[in-house]
Write a protein that holds these residues in place. Sequence first.
Motif, mmCIF file in Angstrom:
data_model
loop_
_atom_site.group_PDB
_atom_site.id
_atom_site.type_symbol
_atom_site.label_atom_id
_atom_site.label_comp_id
_atom_site.label_asym_id
_atom_site.label_seq_id
_atom_site.Cartn_x
_atom_site.Cartn_y
_atom_site.Cartn_z
ATOM 1 N N SER A 144 23.703 32.318 24.626
ATOM 2 C CA SER A 144 24.936 33.203 25.320
ATOM 3 C C SER A 144 24.231 34.015 26.288
ATOM 4 O O SER A 144 23.333 34.857 26.109
ATOM 5 N N ILE A 145 24.855 34.081 27.616
ATOM 6 C CA ILE A 145 24.329 35.026 28.673
ATOM 7 C C ILE A 145 25.507 35.673 29.160
ATOM 8 O O ILE A 145 26.538 35.203 29.615
ATOM 9 N N VAL A 146 25.464 36.996 28.951
ATOM 10 C CA VAL A 146 26.404 38.007 29.267
ATOM 11 C C VAL A 146 25.989 38.805 30.496
ATOM 12 O O VAL A 146 25.035 39.188 30.765
ATOM 13 N N ILE A 147 27.009 38.653 31.546
ATOM 14 C CA ILE A 147 26.959 39.158 32.892
ATOM 15 C C ILE A 147 27.963 40.341 32.993
ATOM 16 O O ILE A 147 29.103 39.972 33.237
ATOM 17 N N PRO A 148 27.540 41.588 32.987
ATOM 18 C CA PRO A 148 28.658 42.792 33.133
ATOM 19 C C PRO A 148 28.918 42.764 34.768
ATOM 20 O O PRO A 148 27.929 42.651 35.481
ATOM 21 N N ILE A 149 30.061 42.733 35.180
ATOM 22 C CA ILE A 149 30.274 42.467 36.549
ATOM 23 C C ILE A 149 31.231 43.874 37.118
ATOM 24 O O ILE A 149 32.281 43.858 36.532
ATOM 25 N N TYR A 150 30.798 44.637 38.163
ATOM 26 C CA TYR A 150 31.373 45.589 38.625
ATOM 27 C C TYR A 150 31.424 45.780 40.224
ATOM 28 O O TYR A 150 30.152 46.213 40.604
ATOM 29 N N ASN A 151 32.208 45.054 41.144
ATOM 30 C CA ASN A 151 32.075 45.330 42.755
ATOM 31 C C ASN A 151 30.770 45.056 42.939
ATOM 32 O O ASN A 151 30.013 45.608 43.622
ATOM 33 N N VAL A 175 22.315 39.662 31.767
ATOM 34 C CA VAL A 175 21.831 39.743 33.372
ATOM 35 C C VAL A 175 22.940 40.515 34.036
ATOM 36 O O VAL A 175 23.963 40.596 33.989
ATOM 37 N N ASP A 176 22.279 41.514 34.870
ATOM 38 C CA ASP A 176 23.408 42.562 35.685
ATOM 39 C C ASP A 176 23.590 41.531 36.816
ATOM 40 O O ASP A 176 23.028 40.713 37.466
#
Length: 350
Positions: A5-12, A88-89
Amino acid sequence: MCLVSIVIPIYNVEKYLEQCIISILEQSYNKIEVLLIDDGSTDKSKDICDMFERKDIRVHAYHKSNGGLSDARNYGMTKCNGKYVMFVDGDDWLDKETVSESLEFAERNELDIVFFTYKKEYENQTVDVHVYEGNMICDKQEDLLRKRLFGSQKQELKHPEYADSLCSACMKMYRKSILDKSKVLFQPINVIGSYEDGLFNLQLMKYTDKTGYLDKTFYHYRKTNTSSLTSTYKSRLVEQWNTLFGLIDESIIEEKLDSEYRERLENRITLSLIGIGLNELCSTKKITDKKKIIKNYINTVEYKKAIKDIELECFPLKWRIFFWGAKRGAVNIVYILLVIMDCLRKRGKR
């Protein structure tokens, strides 16, 4: 084949997001699920997430109200189904073999966490960061990787600019059962100021039996995103870092860790002057006011206690002068060196 599982938090991060997601979908190891956690973006990031979800069944897009990076990662962990988890950012990217080689290293050595390293990506320059030379396996009895998260010591102080190069959650592969067992979460940045990744790993590793360092620069850390939180002035940083140091201290006390961990924390507090000073340079205050805050910080009881016994000879010359000045309360020396550091940092020379 294990699901990762690869989590990518995303903001703008609309400008960079497609490169990030494509680098993950094009991994040589393809049994993955990609969790796009849109943390209330106001740009086109939301649409990009939905587009990739439609195009690839491995992609799952989630949209939530803005809660910050830690909250987005914590949310993402609740949605993971893999045997291993990675972060991953949204403005960074991965080498093609990242998942494959990290997974092979984890499975072959029965590791709970794989650490790997990264490249700093400036506009016209790429800088490889190698924390150690060669691979390393650590057990619970002598876990150098965890000790480094408390702070640097002795020869590690030769490169204070890389003191936290192991801390990022993004340069890791975690066994999900350890995340589930520990129930450790990322702390909000508005509480501890920074180092939410390091604190998370430090607390999580209380529950690990075996970890490893894979000396590969898989992760591409973008240093040209001017909207990054790391370039923003933080008016409460001193207060927040005092909270952070208190939480690290709690781990030492609760786990009855030996004096080496205490020394490492004291060294972390000593090195914190760099971050406090550079943060003040980002403010719009007058130079005299910036110097006053720096002087007040180095004259606190906690800072004086931390810097009292640090071995200055371990540092390179410029840092030796810097901390020699801090030890003696010579704020002008400290301030001038901070300005030089800041200039070099902005030019991508650090």
